[in-house]
Scaffold this active site. Structure first.
Site, PDB file in Angstrom:
ATOM      1  N   GLY A  78       0.796  -1.230   0.000  1.00 20.93           N
ATOM      2  CA  GLY A  78       0.000   0.000   0.000  1.00 20.93           C
ATOM      3  C   GLY A  78       0.824   1.274   0.000  1.00 20.93           C
ATOM      4  O   GLY A  78       1.952   1.305  -0.462  1.00 20.93           O
ATOM      5  N   SER A  79       0.218   2.315   0.571  1.00 19.47           N
ATOM      6  CA  SER A  79       0.702   3.688   0.450  1.00 19.47           C
ATOM      7  C   SER A  79       2.045   3.933   1.137  1.00 19.47           C
ATOM      8  O   SER A  79       2.432   3.220   2.059  1.00 19.47           O
ATOM      9  CB  SER A  79      -0.364   4.599   1.045  1.00 19.47           C
ATOM     10  OG  SER A  79       0.189   5.738   1.621  1.00 19.47           O
ATOM     11  N   SER A  80       2.696   5.022   0.707  1.00 17.19           N
ATOM     12  CA  SER A  80       3.965   5.427   1.324  1.00 17.19           C
ATOM     13  C   SER A  80       3.748   6.028   2.711  1.00 17.19           C
ATOM     14  O   SER A  80       4.714   6.365   3.383  1.00 17.19           O
ATOM     15  CB  SER A  80       4.689   6.419   0.416  1.00 17.19           C
ATOM     16  OG  SER A  80       3.877   7.560   0.188  1.00 17.19           O
ATOM     17  N   GLY A  81       2.488   6.141   3.127  1.00 14.11           N
ATOM     18  CA  GLY A  81       2.207   6.577   4.500  1.00 14.11           C
ATOM     19  C   GLY A  81       2.360   5.458   5.527  1.00 14.11           C
ATOM     20  O   GLY A  81       1.988   5.626   6.679  1.00 14.11           O
ATOM     21  N   TRP A  82       2.921   4.321   5.132  1.00 15.70           N
ATOM     22  CA  TRP A  82       3.068   3.149   6.025  1.00 15.70           C
ATOM     23  C   TRP A  82       3.802   3.523   7.319  1.00 15.70           C
ATOM     24  O   TRP A  82       3.313   3.275   8.426  1.00 15.70           O
ATOM     25  CB  TRP A  82       3.848   2.045   5.297  1.00 15.70           C
ATOM     26  CG  TRP A  82       3.446   0.647   5.653  1.00 15.70           C
ATOM     27  CD1 TRP A  82       2.485  -0.098   5.036  1.00 15.70           C
ATOM     28  CD2 TRP A  82       3.986  -0.183   6.697  1.00 15.70           C
ATOM     29  NE1 TRP A  82       2.395  -1.341   5.640  1.00 15.70           N
ATOM     30  CE2 TRP A  82       3.302  -1.414   6.650  1.00 15.70           C
ATOM     31  CE3 TRP A  82       4.977  -0.009   7.665  1.00 15.70           C
ATOM     32  CZ2 TRP A  82       3.575  -2.466   7.521  1.00 15.70           C
ATOM     33  CZ3 TRP A  82       5.247  -1.048   8.543  1.00 15.70           C
ATOM     34  CH2 TRP A  82       4.549  -2.267   8.466  1.00 15.70           C
TER      35      TRP A  82
END
Lengths: 151, 425
Positions: A78-82
């Site tokens: 998923g997102s780079s906000g991990w």
């Protein structure tokens, strides 16, 4: 995989202890109850750091909390906000006690580093296949040793 | 990890405490990856501003914006003064559009806090582009340039279409890169990490943005994190098509790089794209795969009445706004349907000068900037059904907001905005 340490899951009895070895990702020692999934985990949009639960639709851990548990999972997706999600989880006191995973990516590397919880990868046996939810797991990431006590 | 003398000096505090903290994080992160060293970068895209009540409370309780930057950007519990950036650094999208807080349900207090945070970021030297598509508004990397970028759709575009080199970075690693010009030398920074490992052949022509979105969504689900080599593409896709393709592939999977033989810069030939690797598997994309993917994307939708049409994920290009304006000119939105188009601030300025904003607003639509509905969780009040031309947003909005999502062409979306109904339903 080292055949002398290979353990058939079916033969491990309750209370029995298994040791596996791997590479240190984040040093430290921690222990806790295992929470195991065969599915990768999303950070942003996939977990709620306020209570440490998986919220992703159709995820097998949906609604379950990883707070203070040893999270055993294949890797991050998923997102780079991990990393930011698990960074907030640490500040909220809901981060996993330790992390065991197979697939190295920049998301999981940075996220585990900022969680400050011990983390390991590159195991001599697949922790996702070997460990069961509820097993007691001691992670000595500094020395690369995981001790699993079957529930 | 191997460090140069300059890197050791930064670690040891010769460039100040914030840089020392940044080097410490980059070393811990690089060792976690198993990287042998760091690589120099002068182009960073990340997030340093604060848009949430959680961060406002943190600032109030822990020592202001320096405390926010220290904890959330440097992973430092010790509060250090925020330094100026050394690398050219661009800000990514936000949690809301600060020009339209009311529609987004954001309090004035949070907007004021954001404005302070934005001013602090600008003072650091961060370019306030506020977009998920920095490559549309002046930050266009060159082939081979080493970057430290966040935002999955920007990463896949930079690696694949531009031939620049970046991993998917996070908030902390990009901030550390901004002030040290370093990032771990791992993954897509290295030749071996960029080579194809499996093959994808399209048996059908890919013409529209919708075609590319569907193809990307299908491909990502299969490919996950691997690097596909795509053959069979007959005509060269443009920026909006590849923007939607990459965003879809990185949403349904974790794709960070692809090659299209004859089109993308590291794939003049199949052999070059694989770089000595053998394809572990090859799959074909045909009519049936396209139909099944469309069904899967639309599986959350059943009601034909559409409350909200959302365009611009990733942020719309000026070409797409021009197209939407042409489709809308002289028409009115259905009274129970809203149209919000999301684009970078700089492109909205261009759209306004060209008269497109006026055409869209005359029809009843709005152009928003800096954010999107997935990031802000903001949709028009009462929205149950949304129509979109972005497979990425159709993937996220049902999960994040529990909405029904219809995916289709831009024309179908504008039609839904004007009639209030999804015609294909």
């Amino acid at each position: 995989m080292n055949s002398s340490t290979h353990v058939e899951q079916a033969t491990v009895a309750a209370g029995e202890t298994i040791v596996i070895r791997g590479r240190c990702v984040v040093p430290g020692v921690a222990e806790g109850e295992a929470l195991v999934t065969t599915q990768p985990i999303s950070g942003w949009g996939g977990v709620d750091p306020r209570n440490g639960t998986v919220i992703e639709t159709r995820h097998e851990l949906r609604g379950q909390s990883f707070a203070k548990k040893v999270l055993v999972f294949p890797g991050a997706k998923g997102s780079s906000g991990w990393s930011a999600q698990f960074h907030v989880a640490r500040l909220m006191g809901t981060a996993p006690a330790a992390w065991l995973f197979n697939q190295m990516t920049t998301k999981v590397a940075l996220g585990t580093v900022v969680s400050h919880s011990p983390a390991m990868t590159d195991f001599d046996q697949d922790p996702v296949a070997l460990i069961r939810t509820g097993d007691w797991v001691k992670v000595d990431a500094t020395n690369g040793v995981v001790t699993i006590t079957r529930k | 990890m191997r460090l140069t003398d300059v890197e050791k000096a930064m670690r040891d505090g010769e460039a100040g405490p914030a840089v020392a903290k940044a080097m410490d994080l980059l070393i811990r992160y690089g060792e976690a990856l198993g990287a042998e060293g760091l690589v120099e970068t002068r182009n960073v895209c990340g997030t340093v501003t604060a848009t949430t009540p959680f961060l406002r409370d943190f600032a109030v309780n822990k020592g202001g914006l320096d405390a926010v930057f220290s904890e959330f950007n440097l992973d430092s519990q010790e509060v250090v003064a925020t330094p100026k950036v050394k690398a050219f650094s661009s800000h990514l999208q936000l949690g809301f559009d600060p020009h339209h807080p009311a529609e987004m349900g954001v309090s004035d207090e949070i907007v004021q806090f954001y404005k302070k945070s934005e001013a602090a970021a600008a003072k650091m030297g961060v370019q306030i582009l506020n977009t998920c598509t920095p490559y549309q508004v002046g930050n266009v990397p060159t082939r081979g340039e080493h970057l430290a970028w966040m935002e999955s759709s920007a990463v896949i575009y930079a690696n694949s279409v531009l031939g620049a080199r970046t991993n998917t970075e996070g908030r902390e690693s990009t901030s550390c890169a901004m002030i040290t010009c370093r990032i771990p030398d791992w993954g897509f920074h290295r030749d071996e990490g960029r080579r194809g490992t499996l093959g994808v052949h399209t048996d059908i022509p890919l013409e529209t943005v919708e075609d590319w979105g569907l193809f990307g969504y299908w491909m990502g689900d299969w490919v996950q994190e691997r690097v596909p080599v795509i053959t069979g593409v007959r005509s060269s896709p443009n920026l909006p098509r590849l923007k939607h393709f990459g965003a879809a592939a990185s949403s349904s999977g974790g794709v960070e790089m692809y090659h299209i033989v004859g089109i993308t810069p590291e794939a003049n030939t199949v052999e070059q794209a694989f770089g000595g690797n053998k394809a572990t598997e090859v799959r074909h994309y045909g009519r049936r795969e396209r139909e099944l993917t469309l069904e899967r994307i639309n599986s959350t939708a059943s009601d034909s009445k559409v409350d909200y049409v959302m365009l611009g994920c990733p942020h719309y290009t000026i070409e797409q706004i021009w197209e939407a304006a042409q489709l809308l000119e002289g028409r009115k939105l259905h009274p129970e349907t809203a149209l919000w188009i999301w684009t970078p601030r700089a492109i909205k300025e261009l759209a306004t000068r060209n008269g497109y904003t006026q055409i869209i607003e005359a029809a009843g639509g709005k152009i928003f900037t800096d954010s999107c509905s997935a990031m802000s969780r903001a949709v028009p009040p009462g929205t149950k059904v949304v129509a979109l031309d972005s497979a990425k947003q159709a993937h996220y909005l049902p999960a994040i907001l529990g909405l029904q999502a219809w995916f289709g062409t831009t024309e179908q979306c504008i039609e839904a905005a004007c009639t209030g109904r999804w015609s294909a339903a």
